[in-house]
Motif scaffolding. Structure first.
Motif, PDB file in Angstrom:
ATOM      1  N   LYS A  72      -6.082   6.516  -6.003  1.00  0.00           N
ATOM      2  CA  LYS A  72      -4.965   5.867  -5.321  1.00  0.00           C
ATOM      3  C   LYS A  72      -5.471   5.240  -4.023  1.00  0.00           C
ATOM      4  CE  LYS A  72      -1.189   8.501  -7.322  1.00  0.00           C
ATOM      5  NZ  LYS A  72      -1.981   9.177  -8.340  1.00  0.00           N
ATOM      6  N   ALA A  73      -5.319   3.934  -3.920  1.00  0.00           N
ATOM      7  CA  ALA A  73      -5.843   3.182  -2.792  1.00  0.00           C
ATOM      8  C   ALA A  73      -4.707   2.632  -1.938  1.00  0.00           C
ATOM      9  CB  ALA A  73      -6.715   2.038  -3.287  1.00  0.00           C
ATOM     10  N   VAL A  74      -4.904   2.643  -0.632  1.00  0.00           N
ATOM     11  CA  VAL A  74      -3.935   2.064   0.302  1.00  0.00           C
ATOM     12  C   VAL A  74      -4.111   0.552   0.327  1.00  0.00           C
ATOM     13  CG1 VAL A  74      -3.294   1.885   2.741  1.00  0.00           C
ATOM     14  CG2 VAL A  74      -3.773   4.121   1.735  1.00  0.00           C
ATOM     15  N   LEU A  81       4.168   4.018  13.898  1.00  0.00           N
ATOM     16  CA  LEU A  81       4.693   3.757  12.551  1.00  0.00           C
ATOM     17  C   LEU A  81       3.789   2.828  11.761  1.00  0.00           C
ATOM     18  CD1 LEU A  81       8.533   3.309  13.095  1.00  0.00           C
ATOM     19  CD2 LEU A  81       7.475   4.925  11.516  1.00  0.00           C
ATOM     20  N   GLU A  82       3.605   3.145  10.491  1.00  0.00           N
ATOM     21  CA  GLU A  82       2.796   2.318   9.611  1.00  0.00           C
ATOM     22  C   GLU A  82       3.459   2.196   8.258  1.00  0.00           C
ATOM     23  OE1 GLU A  82      -0.788   4.624   9.949  1.00  0.00           O
ATOM     24  OE2 GLU A  82      -0.299   5.824   8.190  1.00  0.00           O
ATOM     25  N   GLU A  83       3.282   1.062   7.644  1.00  0.00           N
ATOM     26  CA  GLU A  83       3.777   0.812   6.288  1.00  0.00           C
ATOM     27  C   GLU A  83       2.600   0.431   5.416  1.00  0.00           C
ATOM     28  OE1 GLU A  83       8.124  -0.981   5.864  1.00  0.00           O
ATOM     29  OE2 GLU A  83       6.939  -2.158   7.270  1.00  0.00           O
ATOM     30  N   PHE A  84       2.625   0.865   4.171  1.00  0.00           N
ATOM     31  CA  PHE A  84       1.581   0.449   3.242  1.00  0.00           C
ATOM     32  C   PHE A  84       2.056   0.687   1.817  1.00  0.00           C
ATOM     33  CE2 PHE A  84       0.589   4.784   4.676  1.00  0.00           C
ATOM     34  CZ  PHE A  84       0.480   5.488   3.485  1.00  0.00           C
ATOM     35  N   ASP A  85       1.431  -0.006   0.905  1.00  0.00           N
ATOM     36  CA  ASP A  85       1.627   0.234  -0.519  1.00  0.00           C
ATOM     37  C   ASP A  85       0.475   1.081  -1.023  1.00  0.00           C
ATOM     38  OD1 ASP A  85       3.909  -1.317  -0.495  1.00  0.00           O
ATOM     39  OD2 ASP A  85       2.873  -3.136  -1.183  1.00  0.00           O
ATOM     40  N   VAL A  86       0.682   1.687  -2.166  1.00  0.00           N
ATOM     41  CA  VAL A  86      -0.369   2.486  -2.804  1.00  0.00           C
ATOM     42  C   VAL A  86      -0.591   1.928  -4.205  1.00  0.00           C
ATOM     43  CG1 VAL A  86      -1.058   4.768  -3.588  1.00  0.00           C
ATOM     44  CG2 VAL A  86       0.296   4.528  -1.499  1.00  0.00           C
ATOM     45  N   GLU A  87      -1.812   1.598  -4.491  1.00  0.00           N
ATOM     46  CA  GLU A  87      -2.133   1.073  -5.813  1.00  0.00           C
ATOM     47  C   GLU A  87      -3.078   2.022  -6.537  1.00  0.00           C
ATOM     48  OE1 GLU A  87      -3.362  -2.938  -6.362  1.00  0.00           O
ATOM     49  OE2 GLU A  87      -2.066  -3.694  -4.753  1.00  0.00           O
ATOM     50  N   GLU A  88      -2.799   2.235  -7.779  1.00  0.00           N
ATOM     51  CA  GLU A  88      -3.697   3.029  -8.611  1.00  0.00           C
ATOM     52  C   GLU A  88      -4.741   2.090  -9.198  1.00  0.00           C
ATOM     53  OE1 GLU A  88      -2.579   5.163 -12.473  1.00  0.00           O
ATOM     54  OE2 GLU A  88      -2.553   6.722 -10.952  1.00  0.00           O
ATOM     55  N   LYS A  89      -5.997   2.357  -8.863  1.00  0.00           N
ATOM     56  CA  LYS A  89      -7.080   1.477  -9.282  1.00  0.00           C
ATOM     57  C   LYS A  89      -8.174   2.275  -9.984  1.00  0.00           C
ATOM     58  CE  LYS A  89      -6.557  -1.870  -5.505  1.00  0.00           C
ATOM     59  NZ  LYS A  89      -7.252  -2.581  -4.407  1.00  0.00           N
ATOM     60  N   PRO A  90      -8.982   1.619 -10.809  1.00  0.00           N
ATOM     61  CA  PRO A  90     -10.131   2.313 -11.404  1.00  0.00           C
ATOM     62  C   PRO A  90     -11.051   2.812 -10.290  1.00  0.00           C
ATOM     63  CG  PRO A  90      -9.767   0.185 -12.463  1.00  0.00           C
ATOM     64  CD  PRO A  90      -8.878   0.224 -11.262  1.00  0.00           C
ATOM     65  N   ILE A 103      -4.425   9.885  -1.995  1.00  0.00           N
ATOM     66  CA  ILE A 103      -4.502   9.136  -0.743  1.00  0.00           C
ATOM     67  C   ILE A 103      -5.413   9.823   0.272  1.00  0.00           C
ATOM     68  CG2 ILE A 103      -3.174   8.381   1.273  1.00  0.00           C
ATOM     69  CD1 ILE A 103      -2.856   6.644  -1.151  1.00  0.00           C
ATOM     70  N   ALA A 104      -5.244  11.132   0.465  1.00  0.00           N
ATOM     71  CA  ALA A 104      -6.051  11.845   1.462  1.00  0.00           C
ATOM     72  C   ALA A 104      -7.532  11.784   1.107  1.00  0.00           C
ATOM     73  CB  ALA A 104      -5.591  13.298   1.592  1.00  0.00           C
ATOM     74  N   GLY A 105      -7.870  12.098  -0.141  1.00  0.00           N
ATOM     75  CA  GLY A 105      -9.262  12.121  -0.564  1.00  0.00           C
ATOM     76  C   GLY A 105      -9.933  10.767  -0.497  1.00  0.00           C
ATOM     77  N   VAL A 106      -9.242   9.742  -0.964  1.00  0.00           N
ATOM     78  CA  VAL A 106      -9.816   8.391  -0.969  1.00  0.00           C
ATOM     79  C   VAL A 106      -9.997   7.884   0.460  1.00  0.00           C
ATOM     80  CG1 VAL A 106      -9.383   5.981  -1.612  1.00  0.00           C
ATOM     81  CG2 VAL A 106      -8.982   7.813  -3.266  1.00  0.00           C
TER      82      VAL A 106
END
Length: 481
Positions: A46-48, A58-67, A18-21
């Motif tokens: 890993k993309a937000v 406050l923030e909400e998000f999902d994390v998706e693993e993508k190519p 997450i941090a790097g992307v």
């Protein structure tokens, strides 16, 4: 190394989490004509996704693993380098990858994350969970397991013991209550009934990871909610029996293989654990349990090893790279963000670092802005996200919001607590210091997060309200609107 340099980039970011992307997206979009590189060992990043601003902080998000190719398609100036980092030479501004290539950089950001702190090294029966591969290995082993031992009391342990089905779980915690990282004993008591199998709720759509004794499909998607840990396997939801036994105030004293256990005359497992197990765990409370495998969920260690040799990085006590309020390390032109770094500036009295996805995203975004400001010779102030600690997640199927000094961290005896609890519905705790709200824990659908966030930030004196502050008959949202 410098003579082997393949290419020099304006910006190089190490780490596909997450941090790097987040950092590399910030830089690639702000400098579309400059060469940017992301160095990551795996084929996925890993993309937000589904980002939602719940309140000012406050923030909400999902994390998706993508190519990783999705990033290159989005940013033509971005190059993905698929390799781990072997070494770093800060004096010559060079990064050497594990496959022998060398790349130059003008500015570098290390977002290499953290690795599990294992109970013991190189024991095939002890598994640490931190990434997709380890999560899939866990699921594979669970498919054949009858009993596992989970050691630890943080976010990983909290999620695992609740999500595992059709397999007995022995949960060893060193504290007198579960979830000590996030909760006090009262909140833990509120959550404990959720572990009882006879109180299962009806099945409902669930985006969070649920582990069952069925192996996942090889082409399963990888989608997960931004919580406290880095496991990314989305699995079919099954509501089978849940069997969890908690062993409090204990740690692991020894781990035996079945062969070692047989030749040891000192160990006597509990009657219901007798039999032939692959591994036995002796706890400091005198109990010994046989199990199929052990999950080590005792925390993480910043993953800084590849960057240290030959350089002069300043490290914090927790092993992270020390960074200042511009996310800069002690080495020139080298920044760090996320789990790999330790925030060593003077913190706001309402903020503390915790290695969570929300902070990884915030740090990555802010590090990108700081790198850009340095290149452009522009001033930049510390981002407001570091003013108040705020985190929203889900534990035991309850929404959980943590604000400020939610566990009265660092306040000593100079504080008071107000608590409201409705069994099975909500748990609300407010931390007051000098009559002002400095922290809160909200479990359940309380709808109080925005109001409490404002009360904390506004530093309003609440002494006159006393316990009425949490009176359920008073609509506090309207009152302080």
């Amino acid at each position: 190394m410098e003579s082997k340099k393949e290419k020099t980039f304006k910006f190089v970011v190490v780490g596909g989490g997450i941090a790097g992307v987040t950092c590399v997206e910030q830089l690639s979009s702000q400098f579309p004509s400059e060469a940017v590189a992301l160095v990551t060992a795996g084929p996925h990043i890993k993309a937000v996704t589904n980002y939602k601003q719940v309140s000012r902080r406050l923030e909400e998000f999902d994390v998706e693993e993508k190519p990783s190719s999705v990033l290159e398609d989005k940013y033509p100036n971005l190059t993905i380098i698929h390799s781990a980092v072997k070494s770093l030479r800060t004096r010559t501004h060079c990064v050497e990858t594990a496959d022998g290539r060398v790349f130059g950089y003008e500015k570098l950001c290390i977002c290499s994350g953290a690795r599990p702190k294992l109970l013991t090294q190189e024991n095939p029966h002890v598994l640490g969970i931190r990434d997709t591969d380890s999560a899939q290995e866990f699921q594979k082993r669970l498919a054949k397991a009858k009993r596992i031992v989970v050691v630890g009391n943080g976010g990983i342990a909290l999620e695992l013991v609740y999500e595992v089905r059709r397999c007995e779980v022995i949960w060893a915690v060193k504290d007198k209550a579960i979830g000590n990282t996030f909760f006090d004993a009262g909140a833990a008591q509120f959550l404990i009934p959720s572990l009882e199998a006879d109180k299962e709720q009806a099945a409902a759509p669930c985006k969070r990871q649920r582990f069952t004794t069925e192996e996942p499909a090889p082409d399963a998607a990888h989608t997960f909610t931004a919580g406290t840990w880095d496991v990314s396997t989305s699995l079919t939801v099954h509501h089978g029996s849940r069997r969890v036994s908690v062993e409090y105030l204990c740690e692991v004293e020894h781990i035996f293989t079945s062969e070692e256990f047989l030749v040891s005359s000192k160990q006597t497992p509990k009657p219901d654990t007798a039999g032939s197990w692959p591994v036995y765990v002796q706890l400091t409370n005198g109990e010994t349990f046989g199990c199929d495998f052990v999950v080590s969920a005792t925390g993480v260690v910043p993953n800084t090893e590849p960057f240290l040799h030959g350089n002069n990085f300043s490290l914090a006590d927790d092993g992270g790279l020390r960074v200042d309020d511009h996310m800069m390390t002690s080495e020139t032109d080298v920044y760090a963000a996320g789990d790999a770094c330790s925030a060593c500036w003077e913190h706001s009295p309402l903020w503390q670092q915790m290695r969570l996805w929300t902070q990884a995203r915030q740090m990555g975004w802010y590090a990108g802005r700081c790198m850009a400001a340095d290149v452009l010779s522009e001033p930049i102030d510390l981002d407001f996200c570091f003013e108040l600690f705020s985190h929203v997640t889900k534990f035991f199927n309850y929404k959980v919001v943590l604000l400020g000094k939610f566990n009265a961290q660092g306040l000593g005896s100079d504080h008071e607590l107000l608590v409201r609890c409705t069994k099975g519905r909500e748990y609300v705790k407010v931390v007051l210091s000098g009559g002002r709200m400095v922290g809160a824990v909200l479990i359940g659908e309380t709808d109080l997060e925005e109001t409490f966030e404002n009360l904390i930030l506004n530093r309003m004196d609440l002494t006159a309200y006393g316990e009425e502050l949490l009176n359920p008959d008073i609509d506090i949202e309207d009152y302080f609107d």
